[in-house]
Design a protein around this motif. Structure first.
Motif, PDB file in Angstrom:
ATOM      1  N   UNK A  37      29.036  41.121  56.906  1.00 12.64           N
ATOM      2  CA  UNK A  37      29.245  39.670  56.956  1.00 12.64           C
ATOM      3  C   UNK A  37      29.994  38.914  57.776  1.00 12.64           C
ATOM      4  N   UNK A  38      31.152  39.505  57.963  1.00 13.67           N
ATOM      5  CA  UNK A  38      32.030  39.039  59.039  1.00 13.67           C
ATOM      6  C   UNK A  38      31.531  38.984  60.493  1.00 13.67           C
ATOM      7  N   UNK A  39      30.972  40.246  60.731  1.00 11.95           N
ATOM      8  CA  UNK A  39      30.218  40.397  61.969  1.00 11.95           C
ATOM      9  C   UNK A  39      29.134  39.567  62.283  1.00 11.95           C
ATOM     10  N   UNK A  40      28.466  39.125  61.162  1.00  8.46           N
ATOM     11  CA  UNK A  40      26.990  38.583  61.265  1.00  8.46           C
ATOM     12  C   UNK A  40      27.616  36.990  61.163  1.00  8.46           C
ATOM     13  N   UNK A  41      28.702  36.522  60.805  1.00  8.45           N
ATOM     14  CA  UNK A  41      29.232  35.470  61.000  1.00  8.45           C
ATOM     15  C   UNK A  41      29.829  35.137  62.373  1.00  8.45           C
ATOM     16  N   UNK A  42      30.353  36.009  62.822  1.00 16.49           N
ATOM     17  CA  UNK A  42      30.872  35.907  64.294  1.00 16.49           C
ATOM     18  C   UNK A  42      29.476  35.877  65.499  1.00 16.49           C
ATOM     19  N   UNK A  43      28.516  36.529  65.196  1.00 17.12           N
ATOM     20  CA  UNK A  43      27.451  36.566  65.982  1.00 17.12           C
ATOM     21  C   UNK A  43      26.983  35.073  65.928  1.00 17.12           C
ATOM     22  N   UNK A  44      26.662  34.724  64.828  1.00 15.81           N
ATOM     23  CA  UNK A  44      26.069  33.225  64.518  1.00 15.81           C
ATOM     24  C   UNK A  44      27.192  32.250  65.372  1.00 15.81           C
ATOM     25  N   UNK A  45      28.407  32.342  65.196  1.00 13.90           N
ATOM     26  CA  UNK A  45      29.243  31.370  66.050  1.00 13.90           C
ATOM     27  C   UNK A  45      29.078  31.658  67.370  1.00 13.90           C
ATOM     28  N   UNK A  46      28.880  32.845  67.931  1.00 11.35           N
ATOM     29  CA  UNK A  46      28.474  32.905  69.197  1.00 11.35           C
ATOM     30  C   UNK A  46      27.235  32.493  69.890  1.00 11.35           C
ATOM     31  N   UNK A  47      26.183  32.683  69.027  1.00 15.97           N
ATOM     32  CA  UNK A  47      24.889  32.248  69.407  1.00 15.97           C
ATOM     33  C   UNK A  47      24.939  30.409  69.277  1.00 15.97           C
ATOM     34  N   UNK A  48      25.776  29.880  68.454  1.00 20.72           N
ATOM     35  CA  UNK A  48      25.738  28.334  68.143  1.00 20.72           C
ATOM     36  C   UNK A  48      26.486  27.876  69.391  1.00 20.72           C
ATOM     37  N   UNK A  49      27.565  28.497  70.017  1.00 21.67           N
ATOM     38  CA  UNK A  49      28.150  28.171  71.185  1.00 21.67           C
ATOM     39  C   UNK A  49      27.379  28.249  72.164  1.00 21.67           C
ATOM     40  N   UNK A  50      26.803  29.305  72.578  1.00 18.04           N
ATOM     41  CA  UNK A  50      25.583  29.429  73.590  1.00 18.04           C
ATOM     42  C   UNK A  50      24.587  28.310  73.426  1.00 18.04           C
ATOM     43  N   UNK A  51      24.041  28.097  72.373  1.00 14.32           N
ATOM     44  CA  UNK A  51      23.343  26.944  72.293  1.00 14.32           C
ATOM     45  C   UNK A  51      23.973  25.731  72.830  1.00 14.32           C
ATOM     46  N   UNK A  52      25.187  25.481  72.433  1.00 10.45           N
ATOM     47  CA  UNK A  52      25.798  24.159  72.802  1.00 10.45           C
ATOM     48  C   UNK A  52      26.115  24.353  74.166  1.00 10.45           C
ATOM     49  N   UNK A  53      26.207  25.386  74.948  1.00 11.40           N
ATOM     50  CA  UNK A  53      26.581  25.135  76.300  1.00 11.40           C
ATOM     51  C   UNK A  53      25.223  24.860  77.053  1.00 11.40           C
ATOM     52  N   UNK A  54      24.020  25.538  76.514  1.00  7.32           N
ATOM     53  CA  UNK A  54      22.726  25.143  77.342  1.00  7.32           C
ATOM     54  C   UNK A  54      22.570  23.641  77.153  1.00  7.32           C
ATOM     55  N   UNK A  55      22.921  23.059  75.983  1.00  6.43           N
ATOM     56  CA  UNK A  55      22.356  21.815  75.796  1.00  6.43           C
ATOM     57  C   UNK A  55      23.463  20.872  76.588  1.00  6.43           C
ATOM     58  N   UNK A  56      24.847  21.218  76.813  1.00  2.57           N
ATOM     59  CA  UNK A  56      25.576  20.484  77.634  1.00  2.57           C
ATOM     60  C   UNK A  56      25.190  20.626  78.904  1.00  2.57           C
ATOM     61  N   UNK A  57      24.776  21.812  79.503  1.00  2.89           N
ATOM     62  CA  UNK A  57      24.295  22.165  80.844  1.00  2.89           C
ATOM     63  C   UNK A  57      23.253  21.094  81.129  1.00  2.89           C
ATOM     64  N   UNK A  58      22.246  20.861  80.215  1.00  5.46           N
ATOM     65  CA  UNK A  58      21.089  20.071  80.287  1.00  5.46           C
ATOM     66  C   UNK A  58      21.440  18.878  80.237  1.00  5.46           C
TER      67      UNK A  58
END
Length: 161
Positions: free
Chosen positions: A127-148
């Motif tokens: 569970x903790x590992x999964x939450x960290x992965x989701x947070x990382x994915x959310x950050x990457x998506x935000x980075x892509x949106x910011x770049x756009x």
């Protein structure tokens, strides 16, 4: 007479399960027909909703936990076909919380004690590992949106210039 006839079956199963008794994972031992024979304390604490699962058919236990039918079928098919199974991600809703587990199980073979021929397995709480992965994915998506957004603003500035 076979050697196993001289030993108490319950004691031999307990001894065989010794290393799993204190494991940090939720462990179980089932006979060759997938009837649960033994679980460790973590199994009971991870899944208190199940109560006593002794002699329960393990795929039914998975169903009670809310494991999707396709994953249960994969479990049975892999175990029967390959003798082992690894399901890396099982989502289970417990006590109002979404949890993520990996399930690893293997057939056991013992030439001396036939009652040790069965399936040993364990749920690993990811569970903790999964939450960290989701947070990382959310950050990457935000980075892509910011770049756009930056690229769009740059285009607007170039058009104004």
């Amino acid at each position: 007479m076979k050697l196993e006839d001289f030993f108490n079956q319950h004691n031999i199963v307990d001894l065989s399960f010794f290393n799993f008794r204190n494991a940090i994972t939720a462990c179980y031992f089932a006979n060759k027909d997938l009837q649960v024979q033994k679980v460790n304390d973590n199994f009971k604490s991870f899944f208190p909703v199940l109560g006593n699962v002794t002699n329960a058919y393990f795929p039914d236990v998975l169903e009670q936990l809310g494991v999707p039918g396709a994953q249960i079928e994969d479990f049975v098919t892999s175990l029967n076909g390959k003798g082992s199974v690894l399901i890396p991600e099982i989502h289970i809703h417990l006590n109002g919380e979404d949890r993520v587990f990996s399930l690893l199980s293997t057939r056991t073979v013992d030439d001396i004690f036939s009652y040790l021929n069965g399936v040993q397995g364990q749920f690993v709480d990811r569970t903790a590992e999964w939450h960290l992965r989701r947070e990382r994915e959310d950050l990457l998506e935000q980075k892509i949106r910011d770049r756009e957004i930056i690229e769009e603003k740059s285009r607007q500035l170039q058009n104004l210039a």
